[in-house]
Structure formats: C-alpha cells, structure tokens
Design an enzyme around this catalytic site. Structure first.
Site, mmCIF file in Angstrom:
data_model
loop_
_atom_site.group_PDB
_atom_site.id
_atom_site.type_symbol
_atom_site.label_atom_id
_atom_site.label_comp_id
_atom_site.label_asym_id
_atom_site.label_seq_id
_atom_site.Cartn_x
_atom_site.Cartn_y
_atom_site.Cartn_z
ATOM 1 N N ASP A 1 0.867 -1.186 0.000
ATOM 2 C CA ASP A 1 0.000 0.000 0.000
ATOM 3 C C ASP A 1 0.899 1.230 0.000
ATOM 4 O O ASP A 1 1.332 1.713 1.049
ATOM 5 C CB ASP A 1 -0.927 -0.020 1.227
ATOM 6 N N ALA A 2 1.222 1.678 -1.218
ATOM 7 C CA ALA A 2 2.210 2.752 -1.376
ATOM 8 C C ALA A 2 1.615 3.996 -2.038
ATOM 9 O O ALA A 2 2.216 5.063 -1.995
ATOM 10 C CB ALA A 2 3.381 2.232 -2.209
ATOM 11 N N LYS A 3 0.454 3.835 -2.663
ATOM 12 C CA LYS A 3 -0.278 4.935 -3.324
ATOM 13 C C LYS A 3 0.638 5.759 -4.213
ATOM 14 O O LYS A 3 0.731 6.977 -4.092
ATOM 15 C CB LYS A 3 -1.003 5.784 -2.290
ATOM 16 N N ARG A 4 1.313 5.062 -5.144
ATOM 17 C CA ARG A 4 2.255 5.717 -6.041
ATOM 18 C C ARG A 4 1.571 6.233 -7.303
ATOM 19 O O ARG A 4 0.360 6.056 -7.479
ATOM 20 C CB ARG A 4 3.384 4.744 -6.410
ATOM 21 N N THR B 1 -0.741 -0.270 -4.587
ATOM 22 C CA THR B 1 -1.807 0.727 -4.727
ATOM 23 C C THR B 1 -1.254 1.963 -5.444
ATOM 24 O O THR B 1 -0.095 2.340 -5.246
ATOM 25 C CB THR B 1 -2.400 1.137 -3.364
#
Ligand SMILES: O=c1ccn([C@@H]2O[C@H](COP(=O)(O)O)[C@@H](O)[C@H]2O)c(=O)[nH]1
Length: 271
Positions: free
Chosen positions: A94-97, A121
């Site tokens: 879950d890194a939301k890159r 993510t």
C-alpha cells in the site's frame, strides 16, 4: 498470483480477509523492542498466527519508510518471508504511487520486481500515462484508488464533473487503459452504500476495501452491495487486528480478532 488463484484461496479458506501490517513502534509490545529487528519480529509472529485466516497481507509502506533504512529492510524481510513461507498469500504494497510515465515504471519495478509484491496501490490523479506503466507487468495487479474511506473523499472524489461524480469518471476511464484487466480498485468500507453504483461500472473487478475495524466500516453492508459472483472483495483491517493486545499474547489476540472476521465471512459465503 493470478486473480483465479486468489479466488481459489478465498474459496478454500472461506475468507476474503486482508490483514494490514501497519507497524508503529509506539504500539507494539515493549519486549519486542529488544529484538534486532522489532518490526519484522512483530510481523513474523502476526503472520504465523493468522495466515490460515486470511488471503492477503497489506503492509502500508508509510509505516516502514518512517523508520528509514531499517524500516525498508523490515519491509523487504516481511515480503520475503511471506513469499517463501506462505506463497499462496496475495501481497499488497500500500504505497499509493503514481507519477510521470518513466518514474511510474521505476515505482512498478521497485514493488513488482525488486520486492516481488503481487500488487501495489496507485493514485489516479496524474491519469492514464501514470498508471499504465504499472499495468504492463504480467500477473501483477494495480490497485487504484476509487472512492477512499476518509472524510476528505468528499472534497474531490464525489464532485460532479461533466454531470458525473469524479470517482465514477475515474472508474469508467480506467477501463479504457491498456491492460486494464490488471486493475483492482480501493473503495472504503465507510462508503458501503456507494458500492451498488460502483458495481454497475466495474462489476467484475476485485475491490480492496479498507475501513473495517478502527474506521467503523461494516462488513455486512460491504458484502451486501459489493460482493460479486467471484466474491470480488478483499476486506482489510489493520489496527483492529494487529493491536488487539500489546502484551506477550499479542499474536494470539490478533488471531482471535482475525478469526472473528473470518467466521463472519464464512457465514456470508455459505448463505
Ligand atoms: O481509502 C483508504 C485507502 C487506504 N487505507 C489504508 O488502509 C489501512 C486501514 O487501516 P485501519 O487501521 O484498519 O484503519 C491503512 O493502511 C490506510 O492507510 C484506508 O484506510 N483508506
């Protein structure tokens, strides 16, 4: 891992639980702080105690990046441990890159090739050319923010754009991207009532649903509106499971919390 293999695991374990490994050194049992790598020691014990109750683990990279090199090493040890000991588990970074194309490619390489996560993510704000580099990786999954669990989701995501809510535009547009079959989407459990509309746009896609537990989302409501023929849901709980106790019994207590959710999921699946 393919989507078919994930569905097979869900059916076998009667669970679509994802456990969030959001490790905060201020919250873990004090005795672990004496360990050489307290974060990994904590994760290993939680994973060993809960792997039979869930199908996925989701470390949020913020909780590792916050501890610098040691944190990143603990993240690497955690994903290596999962891949070697429990290869049937679906893993989510879950890194939301998401960035301009060549930078997104490097993010994708970091999480898919170097760390060997099954999925990562991403945020959709920078559009098609920021997400497609992730989609190019075979048998890897890109989990794009759809409608998030926080209050701020109403700041932009639900605003009307050309007669339609922005999050709906994002979902619809993303279906036209190259390799869009590698997309999954984040929808917050706190927004369960939106799931009926979301399913009209993306009926087949898997949804990662955070917000059950500490954020107050309701499992039954999420399933009522969001479940499809292949289940299509990964329900995440992080703090509600991993911080069930901060004593010596922390792993066993986490397993009890995970068991509660798994039992509820098994009942839903057999209904
Ligand atoms: O919309 C979103 C997207 C991501 N998250 C992340 O999921 C977990 C939730 O943790 P809990 O402790 O179960 O509340 C955390 O890593 C968030 O960053 C989200 O909550 N909502």
């Amino acid at each position: 891992m393919t989507t078919a293999q994930l569905v097979e695991q869900i059916k076998k374990k009667q669970s679509f639980l994802c456990i969030g490994l959001d490790v905060d050194l201020n919250k873990i049992p004090e005795h672990l702080l004496k360990e050489e790598d307290p974060i990994f020691a904590f994760n290993k014990a939680i994973i060993d105690a809960t792997h039979h109750l869930c199908v996925a683990y989701k470390p949020n990279t913020a909780f590792y990046e916050a501890y610098g090199l040691k944190g990143w090493q603990a993240l690497e040890k955690t994903i290596n441990y999962l891949n070697s000991e429990y290869p049937e588990i679906f893993t989510i970074a879950d890194a939301k890159r998401g960035d301009i194309g060549n930078t997104s490619t490097m993010y994708a390489k970091a999480f898919f090739d170097d760390l060997a996560f099954d999925s990562v993510t991403v945020a959709p704000y920078m559009g098609k050319d920021s997400v497609e580099p992730f989609l190019a990786f075979e048998n890897k999954h890109t989990i794009m923010l759809g409608l998030t669990s926080n209050k701020g989701a109403f700041d932009f995501q639900t605003k009307m754009v050309e007669g339609k809510e922005l999050y709906k535009q994002v979902l619809e547009t993303s279906k036209t991207w190259v390799n869009s079959e590698n997309l999954m989407y984040v929808v917050g459990a706190t927004k369960a009532e939106f799931l009926a509309d979301i399913r009209k746009i993306i009926p087949e896609s898997f949804l990662l649903v955070p917000g059950v537990g500490a954020q107050g989302g309701n499992l039954q409501d999420v399933c009522k509106y969001g479940m499809n023929d292949s289940v299509g849901l990964l329900i995440n709980s992080s703090r509600g499971i991993i911080y069930a106790s901060n004593g010596e019994d922390y792993a066993g207590e986490a397993a009890k919390k995970a068991q509660e959710l798994q039992t509820e999921m098994a009942e839903i699946l057999s209904a």
